[in-house]
Write a protein that holds these residues in place. Structure first.
Motif, mmCIF file in Angstrom:
data_model
loop_
_atom_site.group_PDB
_atom_site.id
_atom_site.type_symbol
_atom_site.label_atom_id
_atom_site.label_comp_id
_atom_site.label_asym_id
_atom_site.label_seq_id
_atom_site.Cartn_x
_atom_site.Cartn_y
_atom_site.Cartn_z
ATOM 1 N N HIS A 56 33.114 48.674 36.608
ATOM 2 C CA HIS A 56 32.330 47.667 37.321
ATOM 3 C C HIS A 56 31.434 46.954 36.311
ATOM 4 O O HIS A 56 30.417 47.484 35.879
ATOM 5 C CB HIS A 56 31.490 48.325 38.422
ATOM 6 C CG HIS A 56 32.290 49.132 39.386
ATOM 7 N ND1 HIS A 56 33.199 48.564 40.260
ATOM 8 C CD2 HIS A 56 32.354 50.474 39.598
ATOM 9 C CE1 HIS A 56 33.777 49.516 40.979
ATOM 10 N NE2 HIS A 56 33.281 50.686 40.589
ATOM 11 N N ARG A 57 31.820 45.738 35.961
ATOM 12 C CA ARG A 57 31.101 44.991 34.931
ATOM 13 C C ARG A 57 30.082 44.054 35.556
ATOM 14 O O ARG A 57 30.392 43.333 36.480
ATOM 15 C CB ARG A 57 32.093 44.186 34.080
ATOM 16 C CG ARG A 57 33.123 45.064 33.381
ATOM 17 C CD ARG A 57 34.238 44.237 32.796
ATOM 18 N NE ARG A 57 35.320 45.083 32.317
ATOM 19 C CZ ARG A 57 36.557 44.676 32.125
ATOM 20 N NH1 ARG A 57 36.890 43.420 32.381
ATOM 21 N NH2 ARG A 57 37.479 45.509 31.697
ATOM 22 N N ASN A 58 28.870 44.072 34.995
ATOM 23 C CA ASN A 58 27.833 43.155 35.434
ATOM 24 C C ASN A 58 27.470 42.228 34.277
ATOM 25 O O ASN A 58 28.108 42.248 33.222
ATOM 26 C CB ASN A 58 26.601 43.921 35.941
ATOM 27 C CG ASN A 58 26.074 44.898 34.897
ATOM 28 O OD1 ASN A 58 26.295 44.734 33.698
ATOM 29 N ND2 ASN A 58 25.374 45.926 35.345
ATOM 30 N N ASN A 59 26.427 41.427 34.464
ATOM 31 C CA ASN A 59 26.055 40.472 33.419
ATOM 32 C C ASN A 59 25.669 41.161 32.114
ATOM 33 O O ASN A 59 25.939 40.647 31.027
ATOM 34 C CB ASN A 59 24.888 39.600 33.913
ATOM 35 C CG ASN A 59 25.354 38.472 34.814
ATOM 36 O OD1 ASN A 59 26.482 37.998 34.697
ATOM 37 N ND2 ASN A 59 24.496 38.038 35.718
ATOM 38 N N ILE A 60 25.045 42.331 32.212
ATOM 39 C CA ILE A 60 24.654 43.061 31.004
ATOM 40 C C ILE A 60 25.893 43.479 30.213
ATOM 41 O O ILE A 60 25.945 43.352 28.987
ATOM 42 C CB ILE A 60 23.802 44.293 31.372
ATOM 43 C CG1 ILE A 60 22.502 43.860 32.048
ATOM 44 C CG2 ILE A 60 23.497 45.131 30.134
ATOM 45 C CD1 ILE A 60 21.663 45.007 32.576
ATOM 46 N N THR A 61 26.905 43.953 30.920
ATOM 47 C CA THR A 61 28.143 44.387 30.275
ATOM 48 C C THR A 61 28.844 43.221 29.590
ATOM 49 O O THR A 61 29.241 43.302 28.424
ATOM 50 C CB THR A 61 29.101 45.008 31.312
ATOM 51 O OG1 THR A 61 28.393 45.932 32.124
ATOM 52 C CG2 THR A 61 30.253 45.708 30.619
ATOM 53 N N ILE B 260 34.674 35.336 32.830
ATOM 54 C CA ILE B 260 33.562 35.507 33.771
ATOM 55 C C ILE B 260 33.698 34.512 34.912
ATOM 56 O O ILE B 260 33.549 34.854 36.089
ATOM 57 C CB ILE B 260 32.208 35.326 33.056
ATOM 58 C CG1 ILE B 260 32.004 36.402 31.995
ATOM 59 C CG2 ILE B 260 31.047 35.348 34.055
ATOM 60 C CD1 ILE B 260 30.752 36.214 31.150
ATOM 61 N N GLU B 261 33.994 33.267 34.555
ATOM 62 C CA GLU B 261 34.199 32.238 35.574
ATOM 63 C C GLU B 261 35.353 32.600 36.497
ATOM 64 O O GLU B 261 35.245 32.482 37.725
ATOM 65 C CB GLU B 261 34.486 30.898 34.917
ATOM 66 C CG GLU B 261 33.307 30.242 34.237
ATOM 67 C CD GLU B 261 33.663 28.852 33.748
ATOM 68 O OE1 GLU B 261 33.061 27.883 34.233
ATOM 69 O OE2 GLU B 261 34.560 28.733 32.894
ATOM 70 N N ALA B 262 36.458 33.040 35.889
ATOM 71 C CA ALA B 262 37.651 33.364 36.671
ATOM 72 C C ALA B 262 37.392 34.511 37.636
ATOM 73 O O ALA B 262 37.995 34.580 38.717
ATOM 74 C CB ALA B 262 38.809 33.717 35.729
ATOM 75 N N ALA B 263 36.482 35.409 37.241
ATOM 76 C CA ALA B 263 36.148 36.549 38.100
ATOM 77 C C ALA B 263 35.192 36.151 39.219
ATOM 78 O O ALA B 263 34.864 36.971 40.080
ATOM 79 C CB ALA B 263 35.547 37.678 37.270
ATOM 80 N N GLY B 264 34.729 34.897 39.200
ATOM 81 C CA GLY B 264 33.838 34.411 40.245
ATOM 82 C C GLY B 264 32.423 34.931 40.134
ATOM 83 O O GLY B 264 31.682 34.961 41.125
ATOM 84 N N LEU B 265 32.022 35.331 38.922
ATOM 85 C CA LEU B 265 30.681 35.879 38.720
ATOM 86 C C LEU B 265 29.690 34.770 38.386
ATOM 87 O O LEU B 265 30.066 33.713 37.883
ATOM 88 C CB LEU B 265 30.695 36.920 37.601
ATOM 89 C CG LEU B 265 31.625 38.114 37.815
ATOM 90 C CD1 LEU B 265 31.611 39.006 36.584
ATOM 91 C CD2 LEU B 265 31.209 38.898 39.051
ATOM 92 N N GLU B 266 28.412 35.017 38.634
ATOM 93 C CA GLU B 266 27.341 34.071 38.333
ATOM 94 C C GLU B 266 26.646 34.510 37.055
ATOM 95 O O GLU B 266 25.832 35.440 37.069
ATOM 96 C CB GLU B 266 26.343 34.024 39.486
ATOM 97 C CG GLU B 266 25.177 33.079 39.265
ATOM 98 C CD GLU B 266 25.523 31.631 39.566
ATOM 99 O OE1 GLU B 266 24.735 30.750 39.166
ATOM 100 O OE2 GLU B 266 26.558 31.381 40.202
#
Length: 226
Positions: free
Chosen positions: A114-119, A143-149
């Motif tokens: 489970h990757r977050n912004n820190i990772t 990151i964009e493709a994963a739909g993350l902010e």
């Protein structure tokens, strides 16, 4: 906090030295940039108390900041043998990335479920710090493709990557990630970084455009933010 001698005396006079007190001592030497003392205290600590996740995280961070590859790799091996590797994956990723061990960093990155912004930023900043700018940009696209902010720290790494690739790449960055779509006519423009209430993004866009002489565009952006 006092000098080395005062701290050592205070530590030696403690009736009970647990992992918390050892961590304070290690943190003291870390703040002084004394990596040798950190290594010595960590080695001494192992024969006194059980090594905690907090201690491992602390010492790994010291080795990452100092670029001490050999000691860091030894500590990685220690974490594996102690069964604590999963608990300090992010710290190990950050260490290997900072020290230019990008193959090891990428392997650890792939093991984090489970990757977050820190990772993401640990891996991304590792690419940037070691001159792998295109790889950092490609990671951002993931990151964009994963739909993350992405957060501001990731944006800083993205800016650093583009700024090191030259003027044309700077312009590409501005169009793709900063400029509002009403100035470009493209739906994807500004999809991540258009923040009407954040002057920092507009300032960055203006600086990019000014660097290539796009003064009319600079005025348009300024007017849109007034």
């Amino acid at each position: 906090m006092g000098n080395d001698e005062e701290v050592e005396v205070c530590f030696s006079e403690m009736d009970r030295r647990d992992d918390f007190s050892w961590n304070i001592l290690i943190s003291f030497y870390s703040s002084r940039g004394n990596v040798k003392a950190v290594v010595d205290k960590f080695n001494a600590m192992q024969s006194k108390v059980a090594i905690s996740i907090e201690t491992l995280s602390l010492v790994i961070s010291v080795f990452g900041k100092s670029g001490n590859v050999v000691e860091g790799k030894n500590l990685h091996g220690f974490a594996i043998k102690a069964g604590l590797c999963d608990d300090v994956l992010l710290n190990l990723l950050d260490f290997h990335a900072k020290c230019g061990e990008l193959g090891n960093a990428a392997q650890l990155f792939s093991e984090i479920p489970h990757r977050n912004n820190i990772t993401w930023n640990a891996m991304m900043s590792g690419f940037v710090q070691n001159g792998h700018f295109n790889e950092a940009i490609e990671l951002f696209r993931q990151i964009e493709a994963a739909g993350l902010e992405p957060d501001a720290v990731i944006l800083r790494s993205l800016v650093d990557a583009y700024s090191n690739l030259g003027v044309l790449q700077w312009v590409e960055f501005g169009v793709l990630y900063l400029q509002p779509k009403e100035f470009t006519g493209t739906e994807n423009s500004g999809n991540m970084w258009h923040r009407p209430d954040n002057a920092g993004y507009y300032t960055l866009l203006c600086n990019i455009q000014a660097s290539v002489g796009q003064w009319i565009e600079v005025e348009e952006v300024k007017e849109s933010h007034e």
